[in-house]
Design a protein around this motif. Structure first.
Motif: not given
Length: 341
Positions: A181-182, A185, A192, A226, A229, A231, A233
């Protein structure tokens, strides 16, 4: 307004238009049986949410087609046996043997580190090429993947007895998912996703206390990655999973795709304006057995009950048993609502 802007405003409950963002999920079952209808739906109701493509430097170890009759192997090494074309089968021989109650031997499990080799530049180029809302092509699913590796009955017992081997394996799995995920992201994607089917038809599949102790901390980390960054989710979870809704809201989940008609719209009304409902329309009864008039009424109930300056995404799944005319009516009704004064 672009699709990207529309989705973001909907998730933030600041959508001043009457239009809900669109997304249809086409299972291979539908694409194989109704190719003309699927093509028409894609043309008439273009998606506002798309997924970035993955180009891997090292290809994952998947083998076979999981939607065809026969055996296929996922990226972790789990072998699925499928008896019906167009849907996914089941794991008959788990990699963590039924007699291994301590999770002492996980040597046959392959962590799909190949997923970490996706081409970040290719993802960013895709994001720059479209005004759609772009989702990352990754999806942590710890509960389901544990079942694929261990078998559901055995895993349910393990979650109660809590062997040290399971805890150690889950910690390793979680670290892998966080790393994945990192990396996503850090790309230019807008959102995500994670998933785990948590509900039976009537209740959570495990004791809610166990869910809170074991799995809630995992989702907390995924959501934090998420949000850290910038984003959005999303999460998919089937069944009667009302018990986890308050926790997901607390953790800051932006949108959930769940069987809202299985749960009941009235039970979900208290969450209006707190989380976005990423679809759906009942695929157990309405889509296979309903009428277009009934579908229209259902869409309007969703809009009346759950819309709060946004908070609803026009989504449904075209899967086994669904009638093409009913799927079409889902999106036509959302379009009609958008045009009404």
């Amino acid at each position: 307004m672009t699709s990207r802007e529309l989705v973001k405003r909907t998730l933030e409950f600041s959508n001043k238009t009457r239009r809900a963002p669109r997304q249809i999920w086409f299972l291979p079952w539908a694409e194989k049986r109704f190719p003309a209808e699927v093509k028409s739906l894609r043309e008439d109701f273009p998606a506002d949410i798309v997924t970035a493509p993955s180009v891997f430097a090292t290809p994952p170890l998947n083998k076979g087609d999981p939607y065809e009759i026969g055996d296929s192997t996922d990226a972790w090494g789990a072998v699925f046996t499928n008896a019906q074309r167009g849907v996914i089968g089941e794991v008959k021989h788990p990699l963590v043997a039924p007699g291994d109650d301590g999770w002492d031997d996980t040597s046959r499990v392959h962590f799909p580190v190949e997923w970490l080799t996706f081409d970040r530049d290719a993802v960013n180029r895709f994001c720059a090429s479209t005004d759609k809302f772009v989702m990352g092509d990754c999806c942590p699913r710890p509960f389901e993947q544990l079942q694929f590796l261990r078998g559901s009955p055995e895993l349910y017992m393990d979650l109660v007895t809590r062997p040290a081997g399971l805890s150690a394996f889950l910690e390793k799995m979680h670290a892998f998912y966080c790393d994945l995920l990192e990396r996503w992201a850090k790309t230019d994607v807008d959102g995500l996703m994670m998933m785990d089917d948590w509900g039976s038809q009537q209740n959570l599949l495990i004791n809610p206390r166990l869910w809170e102790e074991i799995f809630k901390p995992l989702y907390r980390d995924y959501i934090a990655i998420a949000r850290g960054r910038g984003k959005k989710i999303f999460m998919h979870s089937d069944g009667m999973n009302l018990a986890i809704y308050p926790h997901l809201v607390e953790l800051g989940l932006d949108a959930i795709n769940s069987q809202i008609f299985c749960i009941g719209l009235d039970r979900l009304a208290p969450f209006r304006g707190k989380i976005s409902f990423w679809g759906e329309i009942d695929r157990q009864q309405m889509l296979p057995h309903g009428t277009p008039a009934g579908i229209d009424a259902a869409v309007r109930r969703v809009r009346d009950t759950l819309w709060a300056g946004g908070g609803c995404i026009a989504q449904c799944e075209f899967g086994p048993g669904a009638r093409p005319e009913n799927v079409r009516q889902v999106f036509q009704s959302w379009e009609d609502i958008a045009r009404e004064a």
